[in-house]
Write a protein that holds these residues in place. Structure first.
Motif, short mmCIF file in Angstrom:
data_model
loop_
_atom_site.label_atom_id
_atom_site.label_comp_id
_atom_site.label_asym_id
_atom_site.label_seq_id
_atom_site.Cartn_x
_atom_site.Cartn_y
_atom_site.Cartn_z
N GLU A 1 11.18 -30.10 -46.35
CA GLU A 1 10.77 -31.46 -46.71
C GLU A 1 10.20 -31.62 -48.26
N TRP B 1 11.59 -34.68 -50.29
CA TRP B 1 10.72 -35.81 -50.37
C TRP B 1 10.41 -36.05 -52.01
N ARG C 1 9.76 -43.38 -46.16
CA ARG C 1 10.76 -42.54 -45.54
C ARG C 1 11.15 -43.33 -44.18
N ASN D 1 7.28 -37.77 -40.99
CA ASN D 1 8.79 -37.61 -40.85
C ASN D 1 9.02 -37.29 -39.33
N TYR E 1 16.00 -37.92 -38.90
CA TYR E 1 15.68 -37.72 -40.30
C TYR E 1 15.28 -36.23 -40.64
#
Length: 439
Positions: free
Chosen positions: A216, A220, A395, A113, A401
């Protein structure tokens, strides 16, 4: 046996600051003139490479051994190996500072990411042509991993680790509750009902668990549900997760946390795994890294695909990368490529990922003795390997991000703790993220 890298899915709390550093570094970066960084590479040249492995303890020793093996076969290439930072999380900040100061490695471990922000730094090599060579066998690596290694159409790194989320369940708790074990065909309604029946306040047992740290790890876990409901994370560079599909996905989680109270809410990312291993959580949505601790706990468990929507059991893969950086030195660029090609080959990866309890990088490794030993040692490993086929999307690898992830994670946390509705939280996260994604 020690997994490559530290406890999975924690993330840098200073991600927004790191992203700003990367943006600043980008303003002074090299122009994209289309020149191959390795043009003119002489394989016989004497070269010293710096490799930030992102590893500590036993995994770092494995990395050092492999670097020594490569040097023995290529005496002209010296590889200076170090973790690069105290933890893998700290690498992004260390890289950001290095870009600004002109001191950064040839190769670094990076969470997938981070790919968009690293690409925006202007310091990465363009490996598109390199991995397209048939000898690299790029297509042996999972499609989602290849996508994460690509930003704005350019390959900036090579997968270092592949994984995915699946459902792991405690057979003893299911037996005690008189419940049939989960299957690959389960729906989220079945998952919710099982979580409710497994929950027992008297013994402090929950049906399932979820991180509400805002990291995250929080974010996610929502993406598979979003995709299964037909939603998207982004539309171009604009937030799209606050769609009807996104609201429905988050509502699926909210009812378990708020209405049923069958979901343990972990404020740290670090508690729900041990609680599962100790028999206080019946089901977790986690990855193959969890199998190492489960093995130590001697738990009787099973693994299935994620619950699905209308037969769609998409998962999310969190591939991490070996990112290669450009120092305007063709021999360093070429040598770093050759080393990574060697490290990620089927033969050597079996001594790296499979040797320390992770999934293999390449499909061709399924037939190796090392993979057979892996699935024997870690029941459920084959299921995680097969579940890579359900990782159909990745992703976004866009700058911003990291900021968006924090905003979405904070919104999820509010919803699961009863402080906001899914629509309110996702709309707020979209508003907060818009500028970071467009810059």
């Amino acid at each position: 046996m020690t997994s490559i890298r530290r406890g999975r899915r924690t993330r840098l709390l200073a991600a927004a600051s790191a992203a700003l550093l990367l943006t600043a570094a980008c303003t002074g970066g090299e122009s994209d003139d289309g020149k191959d960084a390795a043009a003119g590479y002489d394989p016989a040249a004497t070269v010293t490479l710096t490799w930030w492995t992102g590893q500590t303890s036993e995994a770092q020793k494995v990395a050092e051994g492999l670097a020594a093996d490569y040097h023995a076969a290529h005496p002209n290439v010296t590889i200076k190996t170090s973790p690069g930072a105290p933890t893998t999380d700290d690498l992004l900040t260390k890289l950001s500072a290095g870009f600004a100061g002109g001191s950064y490695p040839d190769i670094s471990y990076a969470f997938g990411n981070w790919a968009g922000d690293l690409a925006a730094s202007g310091k990465t090599q363009d490996l598109t042509g390199f991995v397209a060579d048939p000898s690299f066998a790029w297509t042996e690596m999972p499609a989602a991993a290849r996508t994460v290694a690509t930003s704005n159409g350019k390959v900036i790194g090579v997968p270092a680790l592949v994984d995915n989320l699946a459902l792991i369940y405690n057979k003893k708790l299911f037996d005690a509750a008189g419940l049939a074990y989960p299957t690959d065909d389960w729906t989220w309604e079945q998952f919710r009902e099982a979580a409710r029946k497994l929950t027992d306040p008297a013994t402090g047992t929950y049906g399932t668990a979820y991180s509400v740290s805002g990291s995250e790890d929080t974010t996610w876990h929502l993406w598979p549900l979003l995709w299964q409901n037909g939603g998207k994370i982004l539309e171009g560079t604009k937030p799209a997760f606050n769609s009807e599909a996104g609201v429905k996905a988050l509502e699926t989680l909210r009812v378990m946390a708020v209405d049923d109270k069958s979901m343990y809410l972990d404020q740290t990312d670090e508690k729900y795994g041990p609680l599962f291993n100790s028999g206080h959580v019946g089901m977790i949505l986690s990855g193959p890294w969890a199998l190492l601790d489960i093995k130590d706990a001697k738990l009787d468990y099973g693994v299935t695909a994620l619950p699905g929507v209308n037969g769609d059991h998409q998962t999310v893969s969190g591939p991490d990368l070996w990112v290669l950086f450009d120092h305007e030195d063709a021999n360093r660029a070429g040598a770093s490529r050759d080393f990574i090609k060697w490290l990620t080959s089927a033969q050597i990866d079996a001594k790296w990922n499979l040797a320390v309890g992770n999934l293999p990088l390449r499909s061709s490794e399924e037939s190796t003795p090392e993979f057979a030993a892996y699935v024997k040692e870690y029941p459920g490993g084959q299921k995680f390997f097969d579940n890579l086929a359900n990782a159909k999307q990745a992703r976004p690898t866009v700058a911003g991000y990291e900021v968006m992830s924090r905003n979405v994670g904070d919104g999820i946390a509010k919803v699961l703790q009863g402080a906001a509705s899914p629509k309110e939280a996702l709309d707020e996260a979209a508003r907060k993220s818009a500028d970071a994604l467009e810059n």
